[in-house]
Scaffold this motif. Structure first.
Motif, short mmCIF file in Angstrom:
data_model
loop_
_atom_site.label_atom_id
_atom_site.label_comp_id
_atom_site.label_asym_id
_atom_site.label_seq_id
_atom_site.Cartn_x
_atom_site.Cartn_y
_atom_site.Cartn_z
N HIS A 262 -6.72 0.57 -3.02
CA HIS A 262 -6.09 -0.50 -2.23
C HIS A 262 -6.36 -0.34 -0.74
N TYR B 66 -3.49 6.47 -6.20
CA TYR B 66 -4.07 5.15 -6.42
C TYR B 66 -4.40 4.42 -5.11
N ARG B 67 -4.04 5.01 -3.98
CA ARG B 67 -4.19 4.28 -2.73
C ARG B 67 -5.64 3.97 -2.39
N ARG C 123 2.50 2.50 -3.22
CA ARG C 123 1.66 3.03 -4.30
C ARG C 123 1.68 4.56 -4.28
N ASP C 124 1.57 5.15 -5.45
CA ASP C 124 1.34 6.59 -5.52
C ASP C 124 0.04 6.90 -4.79
N TYR D 79 0.82 -1.21 0.00
CA TYR D 79 0.00 0.00 0.00
C TYR D 79 0.86 1.26 0.00
#
Length: 641
Positions: free
Chosen positions: A418, A414-415, A410-411, A407
């Motif tokens: 997720h 985009y979190r 990730r950028d 997690y």
């Protein structure tokens, strides 16, 4: 004519018939007290008594610097049908180099072996054992008396994981590593200043290949001589204890290397390892797997575990690679493993051994812990054996580690897709007594350092790292961080060089260190962050569903009402103003920690010391707080009353 130095006496023995019975039964828990090499005074003669298990040997003799490494000049003789060979050599003393020369009954095999029970060995690549005594005057009585409280499930426990050879080196002296005695004051000062409660050493047991980090052990009763003598290692533990720091040792009963001088093919047969390669060879590490069904092997391993608690005052054993022991098909394809007697893939002999290990450790030392590195969903790893568990005190939460690092890498844009990787843990968080690890395994082999995993520009990387640590420290469970995490190491770990201590000359790295100091302080001072780590009463979600904003909010609770903490995590670089969060009580809530504070390298967003709860129901609670959530940050609030 036989000279004095070539005499072997067989009328001197340390072994009793009861010892032999328990040894062959697999129940001798302290075989190290008599097997191996021991200084003995017999009448007017002082010398060394040797005893080694080699049941399939045709002959066994002691060779060493005292006899020119010549076989058969000092032969041992078998003791009944026990498989043990013994003999007393007068005139030998501490510091004598020795090995066992073994001729097997099979295939004309002969070999020179280091002592499996040896207390001290030559520094690799040399392979001889060294006669040694373990006398030491301990000064840690105060620590030992208070250890039960320091290791209790409701105590604050944050662990600093250390590889001794690469924590700090001396570049002006050829990049040499520090000795045990040199490490003691430096490590104690560092750990005390940062506020960790325990250190955990990657395996210090003697190992031939330095690049294995100690996980390929040949000397199960000897600290590596790379950094000093056994007494020097005792001094290190003693010093840490006297400064209020617990010591956990990595211990590896899952496999051992195939170096000729070690345990492998010890007497011309597969003595310590399982003979069938489908059970005795580890495909991942190309090493040998112990035969857990053999009584004498169980004696060896149980004795080793208790040895480090008996003689080195260890406060816990972290047991490596437990999953590889539990499953017969671990890293194996079809046809490469043998089902158990019921047709299953569970290794029944290893399971029985692990349960026995934990029963014996806690029977003799109820104030220490065994900690399992177990990476699957095997049930009840840290539950007592009498309810069907494996009996460990704690277990590493590898699932939390994998999900959280995925997690965090990730950028932030985009979190939100997720979000469940952060919330999933609470489904199982209290099934075991979990340690949350960010360990050495996550910063090697091309994985990069923790800081390097974080997305964004440099400021965002440091902010992400701070929120990662804050999230870890406010979750239920004990904490573990590998060295280098506290300084924001850019490079991944390299066991051949020191940590990059020069980074602490720069403010962002100083901020990471200060942040960890304050996190450790908060864990120690706030009962809500340690008392109920292993109980569901210690945690409540406020809102776990705000995926759109990538925000989590939750409560940590203590045994005593009124000591709860409210935690909010913002995993995006967007400040959230007027963010309303439900609260369980009225009054003023102080902001006691904020990872975006300037002293940590943050941007200074926050709540000006705290927020008054208002009687506006929110998130199913009677009161609420109108908060400012700083970017890529975590805040912790506490009722002022």
């Amino acid at each position: 004519m036989t000279t004095q130095a070539e005499r072997v006496r067989y009328d001197v023995t340390l072994l009793t018939d009861d010892d032999l019975y328990l040894f062959n039964e697999g129940s001798w828990l302290r075989a190290y007290e008599k097997l191996g090499a021991h200084l003995v005074q017999s009448g007017d003669e002082r010398g060394v008594y040797f005893a080694v298990w080699a049941p399939n040997a045709r002959s066994v003799s002691v060779i060493g610097d005292f006899n020119g490494w010549t076989p058969d000049r000092h032969p041992l003789q078998p003791r009944g049908s026990s498989g043990i060979w013994e003999g007393f050599v007068p005139g030998l003393d501490v510091g004598t180099l020795y090995k066992y020369h073994i001729r097997s009954h099979y295939h004309g095999y002969q070999v020179q072996k280091a002592d499996p029970y040896g207390f001290f060995h030559e520094t690799p690549p040399r392979t001889a054992s060294i006669v040694w005594d373990l006398d030491y005057q301990w000064g840690d009585q105060e620590w030992m008396a208070a250890r039960r409280a320091r290791n209790a499930f409701d105590a604050p426990i944050s662990i600093y994981e250390v590889h001794l050879g690469s924590w700090m080196r001396v570049p002006e002296e050829g990049n040499r590593w520090l000795t045990y005695r040199e490490l003691a004051p430096r490590l104690a000062e560092h750990v005390t200043r940062l506020g960790f409660t325990h250190v955990e050493f990657l395996p210090v047991m003697e190992h031939p290949f330095y690049g294995s980090w100690g996980y390929q052990i040949t000397g199960y009763f000897a600290p590596t001589s790379r950094y000093g003598t056994p007494q020097d290692f005792m001094y290190l533990i003693d010093y840490l204890h006297q400064h209020g720091i617990g010591v956990i040792l990595d211990w590896v009963p899952s496999h051992f290397p195939n170096d000729e001088h070690g345990l492998i093919y010890f007497d011309g047969t597969h003595l310590y390892e399982h003979a069938d390669p489908r059970k005795g060879f580890h495909p991942d590490w190309r090493s040998a797997i112990f035969n857990y069904g053999r009584n004498e092997v169980r004696t060896f391993l149980l004795s080793s575990a208790l040895f480090w608690l008996d003689r080195y005052h260890a406060d816990g054993l972290r047991v490596d690679a437990v999953a590889s022991m539990l499953y017969l098909d671990y890293s194996r394809g079809p046809g490469e493993w043998i089902p158990n007697e019921y047709g299953g893939r569970e290794n029944l002999e290893a399971i029985a051994f692990l349960r026995r290990l934990n029963e014996e450790v806690y029977r003799h030392y109820p104030d220490v812990h065994t900690i399992a590195e177990e990476s699957t969903a095997w049930p009840m790893v840290s539950r007592p054996t009498y309810v069907g568990g494996l009996g460990f005190g704690m277990k590493w939460d590898m699932g939390w580690m994998h999900d959280t690092l995925f997690y965090m890498s990730r950028d932030p844009i985009y979190r939100k897709y997720h979000h469940g990787q952060l919330t999933f843990r609470m489904i199982y968080a209290f099934n075991e007594n979990f340690v949350l690890p960010l360990s050495h395994d996550e910063v090697v082999h091309g994985k990069g350092s923790l800081l390097a995993k974080m997305p964004g520009d440099d400021w965002q990387k440091f902010a992400n790292l701070r929120v990662l640590y804050g999230y870890q420290y406010t979750q239920p469970g004990k904490k573990l961080l590998f060295m280098g995490a506290e300084i924001g190491q850019w490079r991944e770990w390299n066991h051949e060089s020191s940590l990059d201590w020069h980074l602490l000359a720069y403010e962002p790295h100083q901020g990471i260190e200060r942040w960890l100091e304050d996190l450790n302080r908060l864990v120690r001072e706030e009962p809500a962050l340690h008392e109920l780590d292993f109980h569901p009463d210690g945690f409540q979600w406020i809102d776990c569903n705000d995926a759109e904003n990538s925000v989590l909010s939750y409560l940590r609770l203590a045994k005593t009402p009124g000591q709860e903490l409210l935690v909010c995590c913002n995993f995006t670089p967007v400040p959230r103003q007027n963010y309303r969060v439900g609260a369980p009580r009225e009054g003023f809530w102080r902001e006691i920690l904020n990872s975006d504070a300037g002293e940590y390298g943050g941007s200074g967003w926050g709540n000006l010391g705290g927020v008054e709860a208002v009687p506006i129901p929110w998130h199913g609670r009677p009161y609420s707080l109108n908060l400012t959530l700083p970017p890529l940050a975590i805040i912790v609030l506490k009722p002022a009353g």
